[in-house]
Design a protein around this motif. Structure first.
Motif, PDB file in Angstrom:
ATOM      1  N   ARG A 164       0.757  -1.077  -0.003  1.00 32.81           N
ATOM      2  CA  ARG A 164       0.180   0.052  -0.145  1.00 32.81           C
ATOM      3  C   ARG A 164       1.007   1.116  -0.115  1.00 32.81           C
ATOM      4  O   ARG A 164       1.679   1.413   0.706  1.00 32.81           O
ATOM      5  CB  ARG A 164      -0.831   0.128   1.230  1.00 32.81           C
ATOM      6  N   PRO A 165       0.552   2.152  -0.835  1.00 30.31           N
ATOM      7  CA  PRO A 165       1.192   3.501  -0.728  1.00 30.31           C
ATOM      8  C   PRO A 165       1.192   4.220   0.426  1.00 30.31           C
ATOM      9  O   PRO A 165       0.154   4.329   0.895  1.00 30.31           O
ATOM     10  CB  PRO A 165       0.781   4.192  -1.956  1.00 30.31           C
ATOM     11  N   GLU A 166       2.282   4.971   0.773  1.00 31.25           N
ATOM     12  CA  GLU A 166       2.265   5.692   2.134  1.00 31.25           C
ATOM     13  C   GLU A 166       2.057   7.167   1.519  1.00 31.25           C
ATOM     14  O   GLU A 166       3.289   7.712   1.080  1.00 31.25           O
ATOM     15  CB  GLU A 166       3.571   5.609   3.085  1.00 31.25           C
ATOM     16  N   LEU A 167       1.075   7.621   1.973  1.00 29.43           N
ATOM     17  CA  LEU A 167       1.011   9.101   1.408  1.00 29.43           C
ATOM     18  C   LEU A 167       1.296  10.134   2.538  1.00 29.43           C
ATOM     19  O   LEU A 167       1.112  10.089   3.427  1.00 29.43           O
ATOM     20  CB  LEU A 167      -0.660   9.486   0.833  1.00 29.43           C
ATOM     21  N   PRO A 168       2.075  11.137   2.189  1.00 31.87           N
ATOM     22  CA  PRO A 168       2.591  12.114   3.316  1.00 31.87           C
ATOM     23  C   PRO A 168       1.321  13.043   3.670  1.00 31.87           C
ATOM     24  O   PRO A 168       0.256  13.063   2.991  1.00 31.87           O
ATOM     25  CB  PRO A 168       3.383  13.148   2.433  1.00 31.87           C
ATOM     26  N   GLN A 169       1.698  13.632   4.671  1.00 33.76           N
ATOM     27  CA  GLN A 169       0.619  14.665   5.345  1.00 33.76           C
ATOM     28  C   GLN A 169       0.650  15.929   4.385  1.00 33.76           C
ATOM     29  O   GLN A 169      -0.407  16.458   4.240  1.00 33.76           O
ATOM     30  CB  GLN A 169       1.013  14.839   6.765  1.00 33.76           C
ATOM     31  N   PHE A 170       1.712  16.359   4.252  1.00 35.61           N
ATOM     32  CA  PHE A 170       2.009  17.478   3.332  1.00 35.61           C
ATOM     33  C   PHE A 170       2.912  17.438   2.308  1.00 35.61           C
ATOM     34  O   PHE A 170       4.071  16.598   2.382  1.00 35.61           O
ATOM     35  CB  PHE A 170       2.587  18.780   4.288  1.00 35.61           C
ATOM     36  N   SER A 171       2.854  17.827   1.041  1.00 37.40           N
ATOM     37  CA  SER A 171       3.664  17.503   0.020  1.00 37.40           C
ATOM     38  C   SER A 171       3.796  18.739  -1.127  1.00 37.40           C
ATOM     39  O   SER A 171       2.714  19.557  -1.249  1.00 37.40           O
ATOM     40  CB  SER A 171       3.380  16.187  -0.609  1.00 37.40           C
ATOM     41  N   LYS A 172       4.733  18.917  -1.818  1.00 44.59           N
ATOM     42  CA  LYS A 172       4.932  19.742  -2.655  1.00 44.59           C
ATOM     43  C   LYS A 172       6.027  19.328  -3.685  1.00 44.59           C
ATOM     44  O   LYS A 172       7.064  19.017  -3.188  1.00 44.59           O
ATOM     45  CB  LYS A 172       5.253  21.276  -2.278  1.00 44.59           C
ATOM     46  N   ASP A 173       5.870  19.486  -5.087  1.00 47.90           N
ATOM     47  CA  ASP A 173       6.809  18.971  -5.963  1.00 47.90           C
ATOM     48  C   ASP A 173       7.776  20.129  -6.079  1.00 47.90           C
ATOM     49  O   ASP A 173       7.810  21.343  -5.824  1.00 47.90           O
ATOM     50  CB  ASP A 173       6.227  18.621  -7.316  1.00 47.90           C
ATOM     51  N   GLY A 174       9.155  19.648  -6.586  1.00 43.82           N
ATOM     52  CA  GLY A 174      10.139  20.598  -6.860  1.00 43.82           C
ATOM     53  C   GLY A 174      11.249  19.907  -7.209  1.00 43.82           C
ATOM     54  O   GLY A 174      11.455  18.535  -7.509  1.00 43.82           O
ATOM     55  N   ASP A 175      12.486  20.515  -7.853  1.00 45.64           N
ATOM     56  CA  ASP A 175      13.199  19.966  -8.386  1.00 45.64           C
ATOM     57  C   ASP A 175      14.409  19.025  -7.559  1.00 45.64           C
ATOM     58  O   ASP A 175      14.760  18.078  -7.949  1.00 45.64           O
ATOM     59  CB  ASP A 175      14.383  21.097  -9.022  1.00 45.64           C
ATOM     60  N   ILE A 176      14.173  19.585  -6.043  1.00 43.59           N
ATOM     61  CA  ILE A 176      14.762  18.759  -5.287  1.00 43.59           C
ATOM     62  C   ILE A 176      13.939  18.591  -4.192  1.00 43.59           C
ATOM     63  O   ILE A 176      13.142  19.491  -3.689  1.00 43.59           O
ATOM     64  CB  ILE A 176      16.126  19.410  -4.749  1.00 43.59           C
ATOM     65  N   THR A 177      13.692  17.333  -3.400  1.00 42.45           N
ATOM     66  CA  THR A 177      12.865  17.027  -2.537  1.00 42.45           C
ATOM     67  C   THR A 177      13.486  16.766  -1.108  1.00 42.45           C
ATOM     68  O   THR A 177      14.587  16.163  -1.060  1.00 42.45           O
ATOM     69  CB  THR A 177      11.892  15.813  -2.850  1.00 42.45           C
ATOM     70  N   ILE A 178      12.922  17.406  -0.136  1.00 41.17           N
ATOM     71  CA  ILE A 178      13.307  17.330   1.160  1.00 41.17           C
ATOM     72  C   ILE A 178      12.442  16.637   2.014  1.00 41.17           C
ATOM     73  O   ILE A 178      11.205  16.731   1.996  1.00 41.17           O
ATOM     74  CB  ILE A 178      13.728  18.649   1.850  1.00 41.17           C
TER      75      ILE A 178
END
Length: 783
Positions: free
Chosen positions: A25-39
């Motif tokens: 099952r995929p684990e979805l984050p609580q908050f997310s945003k795409d970017g060139d580099i992910t933290i």
């Protein structure tokens, strides 16, 4: 900073062309945003997990969290705020956008590790089709987690991927181990400093008798251990040490409160998380336990605005402790008050927070709220809680600095100029494809591994040193150790010199080849002696047995059998009784044996003298006198052995000085003077016997036993003269083997030299075993 930058660089690579497939099952984050580099980010947005009751009939339902922690929502939003602030700046990472994925570990280690693995692997649903992965499958750094135990789990699990983990709240001293956690960093000091400071604080107020309570996790156990060590150095004593944990049953909390009530100390040092300690405070309120001085750590002392509010103040009023340094983050308050909940998958983290803060229910896309619906436009400025409180942003500032640390590291890599880079040949990183093992090193000397110590090179800075291997019996179990530690006396260092291992014990045992061979020789000697005694008894009425003093012969055979058997007491693990028995038995039996030989020699001389005209000496050395002589000689040795056992008896000893790698189990003589007195007395009797037998060697053939006694004494003296230097120079169990060999060799010499010729005549030349043959005349010579 350079090390973090290199590790992040190693992750900036696109995946090779291959098909991705989702497992589980995929684990979805609580908050997310795409970017060139992910933290990545991992926070404790909830305090616990709901109790799950699996029916074991299908796939378990996803774990659900409960108990919103509004303060940690502030930390998560601080990370988002910092990311947006960096994206809006032109002096850091220009033209590069930072994205984020923030997960909730619900204060549970398994979920924290699961979140870490989710950040290692891409989790978006649309990624899992028969298409190639279009972008890197990992976060380039992870901010978190909030607890030491969870951080240890994450850092250990993803260590092989070289992904930096930067914690803002994990303070366990154990995380400073660069060998175990090479990619771990933090923006908060280690508990080593806090524990030492707490010990000094307690000592400053003169509190030398205190109680201690800790969380049963890495944070509490490690921190309290460091505090106890520092407190003892300050002269502070610990009355009791209790453990608490959020999942423990209430009975354990009640037991802890009972210990506190019955104690005589009035000061309590608590190394605990906020959640664990909150449960204890509630129990103390229920039992109305007050009047104690609390000393707290940053984990809960900085939350006393809520923890000590209302009734709890009666318990915690006046608590002291150290907290994280306060800070001001411009623009954060406005950002915190303007957030709004979202229904978007992977960005719905504010739903529980919103419903908890405003006591309402948010509508969803498929159904509407049934009770007190939320509009989503409620005003957070009207709320007063830990989320909206920006008067104490110490921990939030640690989150802020952690994100900026990542950004600055990335910026340094992307702005690297050729010829000024940190890699071999001063090259820069390939921003499109960089392997993790390409990380550069810039050190004067490589770190010294465990098993060695640092020795500063003469005339050079402290960064330049040699690694000197620890000596035999010394270890170092840390990287870059300054000194080697000596192992305890019963331990030795292993080949790597990084652990002390128990030394092997060595003694002459019945199970080894040498012990078995000596035992067989001893039993063969005893059996041969018994066989000869049987032959003599069977032919006791024959002239050759009668002519050689049968009584002394049987007593000599008996003493020789004892000599062979006493050698067995030297084999096996030394004990108190075996040590006393082996030397005294040897001394007494050998004196009895030599006394018998001496008696036989004297009888030969007296018998020859008696044949001379007018000489009647045999009446002065008859059977009674012979027995008395044997008794006196043996009694003197028995007296020496008795005094030895009374004054300074032999005892089992562990000799750790002869060998460095093993312990010799031996019998210490107790009194070396007594031992050599026993040997000296045996030597004196042997020398007397040898001299008398030598003088009687040329008597008529009827009395030629003196020749055999002379030869037997020659062998006996030769064996024991060579024994002394061999005994002194032989190491370990070979000392015992030399002594046994000397006993057996001298016993076999006496047995064969004295009795072999007689047995040969009795068994194979019976025609010579006649009185006529024994009385045959030969040339007589004077003494």
């Amino acid at each position: 900073m350079l090390l973090m930058a290199v590790i992040i660089t190693a992750l900036l690579t696109r995946a090779d062309e291959h098909v991705c497939s989702l497992r589980g099952r995929p684990e979805l984050p609580q908050f997310s945003k795409d970017g060139d580099i992910t933290i990545g980010g991992i926070f404790q947005l909830h305090s616990n997990l709901e109790d799950a009751k699996p029916d074991f009939k299908g796939e378990p339902e996803p774990l659900k969290c409960k108990g919103v922690k509004v303060r940690d929502f502030q930390f998560a939003q601080t990370m988002i705020f910092t990311t947006e602030e960096i994206n809006n700046r032109t002096d850091i990472l220009p033209g590069i956008s930072l994205g984020y994925k923030i997960y909730d570990d619900c204060s549970a280690i398994p979920l924290a590790i699961r979140a870490g693995m989710a950040l290692v692997n891409e989790q978006e649903e649309n990624m899992y089709s028969n298409k190639s992965c279009p972008k890197p499958s990992t976060a380039h750094a992870i901010i978190g987690a909030s607890s030491s135990s969870a951080t240890i789990g994450i850092a250990t699990t993803i260590r092989a991927f070289h992904i930096p983990v930067i914690s803002y709240f994990a303070t366990c001293e154990c995380l400073s181990n660069r060998n175990k956690y090479p990619s771990f960093f933090r923006t908060i000091p280690s508990d080593y400093y806090q524990s030492t400071a707490l010990a000094q604080l307690v000592k400053h107020f003169g509190w030398t008798w205190v109680g201690s309570i800790r969380s049963d996790n890495d944070y509490g156990n490690s921190g309290m251990a460091t505090f106890v060590k520092a407190a003892r150095q300050q002269g502070v004593c610990i009355e009791y040490s209790e453990i608490i944990y959020r999942t423990y049953p209430r009975e354990k909390l009640i037991k802890t409160v009972d210990v506190i009530k019955k104690s005589s100390s009035k000061v309590i040092v608590v190394f605990s998380s906020f959640t664990d300690f909150e449960l204890l405070v509630k129990e103390m309120l229920l039992q109305n336990v007050t009047g104690f001085q609390w000393i707290g750590t940053e984990s809960w002392i900085s939350d006393t605005k809520d923890l000590a509010a209302g009734e709890s103040f009666r318990v915690l009023g006046g608590a002291l402790g150290f907290t994280v340094r306060n800070a001001v983050i411009t623009g954060l308050e406005e950002f915190l008050l303007n957030v709004r909940p979202s229904d978007t998958p992977g960005n719905s983290g504010l739903r529980d927070f919103w419903e908890t803060v405003f006591s309402c229910t948010l509508t969803t896309q498929d159904k509407s709220a049934s009770v007190n619906p939320c509009t989503g436009s409620e005003n957070l400025a009207e709320v007063k809680n830990q989320y909206t409180d920006v008067t104490d942003l110490g921990t939030a500032n640690d989150v802020y600095e952690a994100v900026y640390a990542v950004a600055h590291s990335l910026h340094n890599l992307f702005t690297c100029k050729s010829g000024q880079g940190p890699f071999a040949g001063k090259t820069c990183a390939n921003k499109k494809k960089i392997e993790p093992w390409q990380a550069p090193k810039s050190v004067c000397s490589e770190s010294c591994p465990p098993g060695t110590r640092k020795a500063v090179q003469k005339g050079k800075p402290v960064c330049c040193f040699d690694c000197i291997a620890c000596g035999e019996g010394e270890i170092s179990n840390q990287t870059d150790s300054i000194d080697c530690m000596m192992c305890p006396s019963e331990y030795r260092s292993n080949n790597q010199r990084n652990h002390c291992i128990l030394k092997a014990t060595e003694f002459l045992s019945f199970g080894e080849i040498m012990g078995v061979l000596l035992m067989i020789l001893s039993l063969i000697g005893a059996c041969l002696t018994t066989a000869i005694a049987i032959v003599f008894f069977r032919f006791r009425d024959t002239p050759i047995v009668k002519a050689n003093n049968s009584e002394l012969s049987f007593l000599l055979l008996f003493s020789l059998a004892l000599c062979f058997l006493c050698s067995l007491t030297f084999i096996g693990q030394p004990s108190e009784w075996s040590c006393m028995l082996r030397h005294t038995a040897f001394g007494i039996t050998f004196v009895l044996c030599i006394s018998c030989v001496l008696g036989k020699t004297i009888v030969v001389l007296m018998a020859f003298r008696a044949t001379l005209p007018g000489n009647n000496m045999m009446k002065w050395f008859g059977p009674v006198q012979q027995r008395l002589t044997l008794f006196v000689f043996t009694f003197i040795q028995a007296l020496i052995c008795t005094l030895w056992l009374i004054i300074s008896p032999p005892f089992p000893n562990k000799n750790m000085n002869y060998f460095k790698d093993r312990i010799i189990l031996e019998c210490d003589l107790g009194s070396a003077a007594a031992f050599y007195a026993v040997l000296g007395y045996i030597g004196l009797l042997a020398a007397m016997c040898f001299v008398l037998a030598f003088l009687a060697r040329n008597l008529p053939d009827s009395f030629n036993e003196a020749k055999y006694i002379t030869f037997s004494m020659l062998i006996f003296c030769a064996v024991w003269i060579t024994f002394i230097p061999a005994y002194i120079s032989s190491p370990g169990k070979y000392t015992v083997a030399v002594e046994i060999f000397a006993i057996l060799a001298s016993s076999f010499g006496l047995l064969f030299c004295i009795f072999a010729p007689k047995c040969y005549i009795i068994l194979f030349k019976p025609e010579k075993n006649t009185k006529k043959h024994l009385m045959g005349k030969g040339p007589s010579k004077s003494l």
